[in-house]
Design a protein around this motif. Structure first.
Motif, PDB file in Angstrom:
ATOM      1  N   ALA A  32       0.818  -1.200   0.000  1.00  0.00           N
ATOM      2  CA  ALA A  32       0.000   0.000   0.000  1.00  0.00           C
ATOM      3  C   ALA A  32       0.860   1.262   0.000  1.00  0.00           C
ATOM      4  O   ALA A  32       0.504   2.281  -0.575  1.00  0.00           O
ATOM      5  CB  ALA A  32      -0.937  -0.006   1.202  1.00  0.00           C
ATOM      6  N   GLU A  33       2.014   1.185   0.665  1.00  0.00           N
ATOM      7  CA  GLU A  33       2.850   2.378   0.753  1.00  0.00           C
ATOM      8  C   GLU A  33       3.668   2.625  -0.499  1.00  0.00           C
ATOM      9  O   GLU A  33       4.144   3.730  -0.730  1.00  0.00           O
ATOM     10  CB  GLU A  33       3.764   2.282   1.976  1.00  0.00           C
ATOM     11  N   ALA A  34       3.828   1.597  -1.307  1.00  0.00           N
ATOM     12  CA  ALA A  34       4.670   1.736  -2.492  1.00  0.00           C
ATOM     13  C   ALA A  34       3.846   1.982  -3.748  1.00  0.00           C
ATOM     14  O   ALA A  34       4.299   1.725  -4.845  1.00  0.00           O
ATOM     15  CB  ALA A  34       5.526   0.487  -2.653  1.00  0.00           C
ATOM     16  N   LEU A  35       2.622   2.455  -3.598  1.00  0.00           N
ATOM     17  CA  LEU A  35       1.752   2.637  -4.761  1.00  0.00           C
ATOM     18  C   LEU A  35       2.278   3.713  -5.702  1.00  0.00           C
ATOM     19  O   LEU A  35       2.773   4.744  -5.275  1.00  0.00           O
ATOM     20  CB  LEU A  35       0.341   3.021  -4.313  1.00  0.00           C
ATOM     21  N   ILE A  36       2.148   3.427  -7.000  1.00  0.00           N
ATOM     22  CA  ILE A  36       2.515   4.414  -8.011  1.00  0.00           C
ATOM     23  C   ILE A  36       1.264   4.733  -8.819  1.00  0.00           C
ATOM     24  O   ILE A  36       0.609   3.841  -9.343  1.00  0.00           O
ATOM     25  CB  ILE A  36       3.620   3.874  -8.934  1.00  0.00           C
ATOM     26  N   SER A  37       0.948   6.011  -8.899  1.00  0.00           N
ATOM     27  CA  SER A  37      -0.261   6.432  -9.612  1.00  0.00           C
ATOM     28  C   SER A  37      -0.031   6.406 -11.115  1.00  0.00           C
ATOM     29  O   SER A  37       0.921   7.004 -11.613  1.00  0.00           O
ATOM     30  CB  SER A  37      -0.637   7.832  -9.146  1.00  0.00           C
ATOM     31  N   VAL A  38      -0.888   5.714 -11.833  1.00  0.00           N
ATOM     32  CA  VAL A  38      -0.744   5.646 -13.289  1.00  0.00           C
ATOM     33  C   VAL A  38      -1.046   7.006 -13.920  1.00  0.00           C
ATOM     34  O   VAL A  38      -0.323   7.478 -14.794  1.00  0.00           O
ATOM     35  CB  VAL A  38      -1.671   4.557 -13.888  1.00  0.00           C
ATOM     36  N   ALA A  39      -2.122   7.659 -13.438  1.00  0.00           N
ATOM     37  CA  ALA A  39      -2.455   8.975 -13.987  1.00  0.00           C
ATOM     38  C   ALA A  39      -1.312   9.953 -13.749  1.00  0.00           C
ATOM     39  O   ALA A  39      -1.024  10.810 -14.583  1.00  0.00           O
ATOM     40  CB  ALA A  39      -3.741   9.497 -13.366  1.00  0.00           C
ATOM     41  N   GLY A  40      -0.651   9.812 -12.581  1.00  0.00           N
ATOM     42  CA  GLY A  40       0.442  10.721 -12.252  1.00  0.00           C
ATOM     43  C   GLY A  40       1.701  10.411 -13.042  1.00  0.00           C
ATOM     44  O   GLY A  40       2.502  11.302 -13.326  1.00  0.00           O
ATOM     45  N   LEU A  41       1.855   9.151 -13.409  1.00  0.00           N
ATOM     46  CA  LEU A  41       3.060   8.739 -14.113  1.00  0.00           C
ATOM     47  C   LEU A  41       3.078   9.291 -15.544  1.00  0.00           C
ATOM     48  O   LEU A  41       4.144   9.586 -16.097  1.00  0.00           O
ATOM     49  CB  LEU A  41       3.115   7.200 -14.137  1.00  0.00           C
ATOM     50  N   VAL A  42       1.901   9.446 -16.117  1.00  0.00           N
ATOM     51  CA  VAL A  42       1.825   9.947 -17.485  1.00  0.00           C
ATOM     52  C   VAL A  42       2.372  11.372 -17.530  1.00  0.00           C
ATOM     53  O   VAL A  42       1.989  12.224 -16.734  1.00  0.00           O
ATOM     54  CB  VAL A  42       0.360   9.911 -17.993  1.00  0.00           C
ATOM     55  N   PRO A  49      20.291   5.408 -17.851  1.00  0.00           N
ATOM     56  CA  PRO A  49      21.053   5.186 -16.604  1.00  0.00           C
ATOM     57  C   PRO A  49      21.922   6.380 -16.209  1.00  0.00           C
ATOM     58  O   PRO A  49      22.209   6.590 -15.029  1.00  0.00           O
ATOM     59  CB  PRO A  49      21.899   3.954 -16.928  1.00  0.00           C
ATOM     60  N   SER A  50      22.353   7.192 -17.169  1.00  0.00           N
ATOM     61  CA  SER A  50      23.195   8.333 -16.782  1.00  0.00           C
ATOM     62  C   SER A  50      22.363   9.567 -16.449  1.00  0.00           C
ATOM     63  O   SER A  50      22.907  10.654 -16.288  1.00  0.00           O
ATOM     64  CB  SER A  50      24.212   8.619 -17.893  1.00  0.00           C
ATOM     65  N   GLY A  51      21.026   9.388 -16.369  1.00  0.00           N
ATOM     66  CA  GLY A  51      20.183  10.488 -15.905  1.00  0.00           C
ATOM     67  C   GLY A  51      19.758  11.464 -16.975  1.00  0.00           C
ATOM     68  O   GLY A  51      19.248  12.541 -16.662  1.00  0.00           O
ATOM     69  N   VAL A  52      19.970  11.121 -18.238  1.00  0.00           N
ATOM     70  CA  VAL A  52      19.583  12.029 -19.320  1.00  0.00           C
ATOM     71  C   VAL A  52      18.139  11.706 -19.746  1.00  0.00           C
ATOM     72  O   VAL A  52      17.776  10.549 -19.905  1.00  0.00           O
ATOM     73  CB  VAL A  52      20.525  11.860 -20.541  1.00  0.00           C
ATOM     74  N   ASP A  53      17.323  12.768 -19.894  1.00  0.00           N
ATOM     75  CA  ASP A  53      15.941  12.569 -20.344  1.00  0.00           C
ATOM     76  C   ASP A  53      15.915  12.027 -21.763  1.00  0.00           C
ATOM     77  O   ASP A  53      16.555  12.598 -22.650  1.00  0.00           O
ATOM     78  CB  ASP A  53      15.192  13.916 -20.356  1.00  0.00           C
ATOM     79  N   VAL A  54      15.160  10.954 -21.968  1.00  0.00           N
ATOM     80  CA  VAL A  54      15.010  10.478 -23.339  1.00  0.00           C
ATOM     81  C   VAL A  54      13.576  10.672 -23.842  1.00  0.00           C
ATOM     82  O   VAL A  54      13.328  10.648 -25.039  1.00  0.00           O
ATOM     83  CB  VAL A  54      15.415   8.996 -23.507  1.00  0.00           C
ATOM     84  N   GLY A  55      12.645  10.868 -22.940  1.00  0.00           N
ATOM     85  CA  GLY A  55      11.262  11.056 -23.372  1.00  0.00           C
ATOM     86  C   GLY A  55      10.331  11.171 -22.179  1.00  0.00           C
ATOM     87  O   GLY A  55      10.784  11.327 -21.041  1.00  0.00           O
ATOM     88  N   ARG A  56       9.047  11.087 -22.473  1.00  0.00           N
ATOM     89  CA  ARG A  56       8.038  11.180 -21.406  1.00  0.00           C
ATOM     90  C   ARG A  56       7.122   9.961 -21.443  1.00  0.00           C
ATOM     91  O   ARG A  56       6.833   9.443 -22.524  1.00  0.00           O
ATOM     92  CB  ARG A  56       7.164  12.420 -21.603  1.00  0.00           C
ATOM     93  N   VAL A  57       6.634   9.557 -20.292  1.00  0.00           N
ATOM     94  CA  VAL A  57       5.713   8.424 -20.241  1.00  0.00           C
ATOM     95  C   VAL A  57       4.391   8.838 -20.880  1.00  0.00           C
ATOM     96  O   VAL A  57       3.840   9.890 -20.552  1.00  0.00           O
ATOM     97  CB  VAL A  57       5.454   7.989 -18.786  1.00  0.00           C
ATOM     98  N   ALA A  58       3.917   8.052 -21.830  1.00  0.00           N
ATOM     99  CA  ALA A  58       2.622   8.350 -22.448  1.00  0.00           C
ATOM    100  C   ALA A  58       1.536   7.411 -21.939  1.00  0.00           C
ATOM    101  O   ALA A  58       0.390   7.792 -21.808  1.00  0.00           O
ATOM    102  CB  ALA A  58       2.711   8.259 -23.966  1.00  0.00           C
ATOM    103  N   ASP A  59       1.934   6.199 -21.652  1.00  0.00           N
ATOM    104  CA  ASP A  59       0.939   5.246 -21.170  1.00  0.00           C
ATOM    105  C   ASP A  59       1.646   4.037 -20.554  1.00  0.00           C
ATOM    106  O   ASP A  59       2.846   3.869 -20.725  1.00  0.00           O
ATOM    107  CB  ASP A  59       0.030   4.785 -22.316  1.00  0.00           C
ATOM    108  N   VAL A  60       0.871   3.230 -19.829  1.00  0.00           N
ATOM    109  CA  VAL A  60       1.404   2.016 -19.219  1.00  0.00           C
ATOM    110  C   VAL A  60       0.642   0.839 -19.818  1.00  0.00           C
ATOM    111  O   VAL A  60      -0.580   0.875 -19.901  1.00  0.00           O
ATOM    112  CB  VAL A  60       1.210   2.048 -17.688  1.00  0.00           C
ATOM    113  N   ARG A 172       2.312  19.110 -10.194  1.00  0.00           N
ATOM    114  CA  ARG A 172       3.063  18.500  -9.094  1.00  0.00           C
ATOM    115  C   ARG A 172       2.155  17.746  -8.130  1.00  0.00           C
ATOM    116  O   ARG A 172       2.604  16.944  -7.341  1.00  0.00           O
ATOM    117  CB  ARG A 172       3.938  19.526  -8.388  1.00  0.00           C
ATOM    118  N   TRP A 173       0.847  18.004  -8.158  1.00  0.00           N
ATOM    119  CA  TRP A 173      -0.057  17.190  -7.338  1.00  0.00           C
ATOM    120  C   TRP A 173      -0.273  15.818  -7.955  1.00  0.00           C
ATOM    121  O   TRP A 173      -0.570  14.863  -7.296  1.00  0.00           O
ATOM    122  CB  TRP A 173      -1.458  17.819  -7.262  1.00  0.00           C
ATOM    123  N   ARG A 174      -0.152  15.785  -9.278  1.00  0.00           N
ATOM    124  CA  ARG A 174      -0.689  14.632  -9.992  1.00  0.00           C
ATOM    125  C   ARG A 174       0.046  13.324  -9.688  1.00  0.00           C
ATOM    126  O   ARG A 174      -0.545  12.265  -9.693  1.00  0.00           O
ATOM    127  CB  ARG A 174      -0.689  14.903 -11.493  1.00  0.00           C
TER     128      ARG A 174
END
Lengths: 445, 429
Positions: A32-42, A49-60, A172-174
């Motif tokens: 329960a504590e490790a929940l990840i919001s799908v709506a928020g992830l989008v 691995p080196s921390g460079v942005d390659v894109g954005r999450v569009a869907d799961v 930032r709420w999402r």
């Protein structure tokens, strides 16, 4: 006639307790504590691995394979103008603030829907699904993922209004889960997205559900979801549920379903309920259904349709067990075995003479107490069955039941042969005003 | 065994009311949802807006009404098609088809427009009863409480029939239009020939006409009623006929109202009161015109004052995915009953604001007219989506017609908004 005051509907009172329940993941606090919001992830960044942005999450993307908690199979990532699919094996970590990939080298393919897979943000969030524990139709305002034993899985659906508000608010709420009213995914029956069929066999608890609960769900679901649920149910279970539906919603369901399926469902209903349903359809739809039915069923229903509604003939069911007096109790019990799935509709067997005229009815209770070798004619005696003829109006039927305090009546023709039975609960149905529960408020509806 | 004797006792109560009711519904279903939806435009706001058009500009708005009718037909057809092919109401569809924030914007617009409608229904009730000498400060609160209670306690369905019967009074309009000696040549030419008046008032009135004729509520109703009846793709040919015929019929009635009023008081300037509007019925009703008008207005207003907030609350509760039934306790269906109650309360409260009731009513139609293009855009976008409608998607030609309608309506609405803003800021006339 003065309108009857509406009866209080059972509301939440009639929630049936279900004791058999599968193990629930959300009961586990660590999950329960490790929940990840799908709506928020989008919309969150995907980093290498080196921390460079390659894109954005569009869907799961998750796979519906009948497992209670569907595993995540990959992510749809927006890279520039492309929508690429990233296999879950290439993902090191999914967190509120973004996704970290496991290797610098990305094996990118353009996203295409695969059989048995659903995109959660597009197909599942904001769509209808059934909460089988609460017996209600919900719309998920968010879905939650959690890592369970090394695999990311869909573990819960959020139905809170707060969650809707969070998604409407600033970015930032999402990403922050607000699991105020989360339903464990094991208690959810989801429906397929567009173009995907039969994603998952129905939730086991749906099969254990009471017909009237199923009827409530069928009434509340949208057309596509309703059809999907109907297809997933065993035809006899579905027909039982249909008997409990309100007339208008049932009419709508029968018009929407493919004629063959609708005909099979009507044929599977109690004859009196089936006749009611057919009467409410227009001529054209009714003929279509009757023609799509096995000839035997159609004939039986047609003969019932000839009795005007509001009379004993229009109210009765033709389902009855008639036996001759020379049979033994054991033989009758054997016959009753064939009616095991109709047990709630049979309260007695009718004893007839050689001409088929009614002599008496013997209740199941009497049969239970009598020894197996006792002949049926020796059980004949008071109380005598209450009898009406097919043309008796409803109010006479009611009066008969009240006067005799019996739970059923036998309907006989001119020569005294039984042609059907009326159960007290059917009379109750006829007396209670039919108020559609989930009905768009139309004028004159 | 007892004989098959039926007791002779007289039971007074248990007939089969449900059956009889269902028969009535089947009978009334001949007026399909399309006819009912489109005629919802001829409510209190509609009647007074059309009357106002006739009073202020005589026959000059008739050509605009022809264009509005085309728009209405196009829009109602799309709504009916969405309802038939998806089996869902518009609000649910919008939630499933658009990002949540976009959907929330659409729903907000819809709620604002519908509250505007509710305001005008209560203003209509107030105006109707003022003709009988009852102050609106008494009639409007009483009506609000009465309608709210009737709906929540479940007896509204019986009251509804009375109101519907009352509203049939407005069939007197076509008769009055025929008997009122209108200038038929003028009616014909100003209907057929493109004709506009370049003035701010005319623009406002045309937007009010759009708002009251192509009300967002009507699209909501059309789609939901089709879906809810179980009408699917196979039934669509008859659904389409019903939707189109309903729209045309409703607008013919509207144009009769304009003609009848124009013949009676055309060109006298702005409509000042419901009393003035009632004079249009004189050729048909003589001295009773005023009371007849009041009865019709009361029926039409009260009818919509319950159905509009109820179906709005239903559609939103369905889209959110929570309990929606008037037979629930407040704690079981807080969103549904809360939305319904709030709309009735806000609607009645605004209708009590001091000022001219007729003007308030027309302003609410202008508000609807400004919001109409927003909802139409959503409908058009969805009807253009092959992923949603399959082969029933808008054809390229239909898409062009639909887009043109939306763009024209949006342009006029924008003009009204800009003009109003300029007036508020003290920049323009």
């Amino acid at each position: 006639m003065a309108p009857r005051p509406p009866l209080p509907l059972p509301g939440g009172v009639l929630r049936r307790h279900r004791s058999v329940r599968s193990v629930r993941l959300l009961a586990n606090r660590a999950v329960a504590e490790a929940l990840i919001s799908v709506a928020g992830l989008v919309g969150q960044p995907v980093r290498n691995p080196s921390g460079v942005d390659v894109g954005r999450v569009a869907d799961v993307v998750a796979r519906w394979d009948g497992a209670p908690y569907p595993p995540v199979t990959g992510l749809v990532v927006r890279i520039g103008r492309r929508r690429a699919f990233v296999e879950i094996t290439q993902v090191a970590e999914i967190a509120h603030r973004g996704v970290r990939l496991s290797s610098a080298r990305l094996n990118l393919e353009d996203f295409g829907r695969r059989e048995g897979e659903l995109t959660l943000a597009a197909d599942v969030i904001d769509h209808q699904m059934v909460d089988v524990d609460g017996v209600r139709v919900i719309r998920a305002s968010d879905l939650y993922l959690a890592e369970v034993a090394g695999t990311y899985r869909l573990v819960g659906a959020d139905v809170g209004l707060q969650t809707l508000a969070r998604r409407l608010g600033p970015a930032r709420w999402r990403a922050k889960p607000t699991p105020d009213r989360v339903i464990d995914w094991a208690a959810i029956q989801p429906f397929g997205g567009p173009g995907t069929i039969r994603l998952r066999s129905p939730n086991q608890e749906l099969k254990r559900m009471h017909p009237s609960d199923l009827a409530d769900l069928l009434e509340e679901l949208g057309r596509r979801e309703r059809q999907e649920l109907l297809d997933a149910l065993d035809p006899q279970v579905a027909a039982d549920a249909l008997e409990e539906m309100h007339a208008e919603e049932l009419g709508a369901l029968l018009r929407e379903a493919p004629p063959e399926q609708a005909a099979a469902l009507v044929a599977g209903m109690e004859p009196d309920e089936a006749v009611d349903a057919l009467r409410d359809l227009n001529e054209e739809d009714r003929t279509e259904l009757l023609e799509a039915m096995p000839a035997e069923d159609a004939e039986r229903l047609n003969s019932l349709l000839e009795f005007p509604e509001g009379t004993a003939g229009g109210l009765m069911t033709t389902l009855m067990v008639t036996v001759q007096g020379d049979l033994t109790v054991a033989q009758v019990r054997e016959q009753l075995r064939d009616y095991a799935d109709r047990r709630s509709d049979i309260d007695a067997v009718l004893v007839v003479d050689d001409d088929g005229s009614l002599i008496d009815d013997v209740s199941l209770f009497e049969l239970l107490l009598a020894g197996p070798d006792v002949r049926l004619d020796s059980l004949i005696g008071p109380p005598w069955p209450v009898v009406v003829d097919a043309t008796a109006p409803l109010r006479d039927v009611v009066e008969c039941l009240i006067e005799n305090r019996s739970s059923s009546l036998v309907v006989v023709d001119d020569t005294g042969r039984p042609i059907g039975r009326i159960l007290a609960d059917d009379v109750v149905d006829a007396l209670v005003p039919d108020r559609g529960r989930s009905h768009f408020p139309r004028l004159l509806s | 065994m007892t004989a098959g004797k039926v007791p002779e006792v007289d039971v007074t109560a248990p007939g089969a009311p449900t059956r009889r009711r269902r028969r009535l519904v089947v009978l009334l279903a001949v007026f399909g949802p399309g006819l009912i939806a489109a005629n919802a435009g001829n409510d209190a706001g509609g009647v007074l807006t059309y009357a106002s058009a006739g009073a202020q500009f005589a026959y000059r708005t008739l050509f605009a009404m022809v264009l509005v009718t085309i728009g209405l037909v196009v829009v109602q057809e799309m709504s009916a098609r969405l309802g038939a092919y998806t089996g869902e109401g518009l609000v649910s569809l919008i939630r499933e088809q658009f990002p949540l924030r976009v959907a929330a914007f659409a729903v907000t617009c819809l709620v604002v427009a519908n509250i505007g409608l509710v305001v005008s229904e209560f203003a209509g009730i107030g105006a109707a009863l003022e003709l009988f000498g009852i102050s609106r400060y008494l009639s409007v609160p009483l009506a609000a409480v009465g309608i709210w209670a009737a709906v929540v306690l479940g007896s509204y369905r019986y009251v509804e029939r009375v109101f519907l019967l009352l509203s049939f009074v407005f069939v007197a309009y076509p008769i009055a239009a025929a008997l009122g000696h209108p200038d038929w040549t003028k009616v014909a030419t100003q209907t057929a020939l493109p004709h506009f008046v370049a003035s701010h008032d005319f623009l406002l009135l045309v937007v009010a006409l759009i708002g009251t004729t192509i009300t967002p509520y009507m699209q909501l109703y059309q789609a939901a009623a089709v879906a809810d009846k179980g009408n699917g793709p196979t039934d669509y040919p008859s659904v389409r006929i019903d939707a189109v015929a309903g729209a045309i019929f409703a607008d013919l009635v509207s144009m009769c109202i304009i003609v009848a009023t124009a013949a009676a008081i055309g060109g006298h300037g702005q409509l000042a009161s419901a009393k003035e509007a009632a004079t249009a019925l004189r050729p048909a009703a003589g001295a009773n015109a005023e009371h007849l008008f009041a009865i019709g207005l009361l029926g039409a207003s009260a009818l919509a004052a319950a159905v509009v907030p109820l179906s709005t609350a239903y559609a939103i509760a369905e889209a959110v995915g929570v309990e929606r039934s008037v037979s629930r306790k407040f704690s079981e269906a807080p969103l549904f009953l809360g939305l319904f109650s709030a709309q009735v309360a806000i609607g009645a409260a605004i209708a009590l604001a001091p000022g001219n009731l007729v003007q308030l009513l027309i302003n609410m139609q202008i508000l609807n007219g400004v919001i109409t293009p927003v909802i139409l855009t959503f409908i058009l976008v969805m009807a253009n989506r092959r992923s949603l409608l399959g082969d029933a998607v808008n054809s390229p030609r239909f898409r062009l017609v639909g887009t043109t309608c939306v763009v024209v309506i949006a342009a006029m609405a924008t003009l009204v908004v800009v003009e109003t803003a300029r007036t508020w800021l003290g920049l323009g006339s």
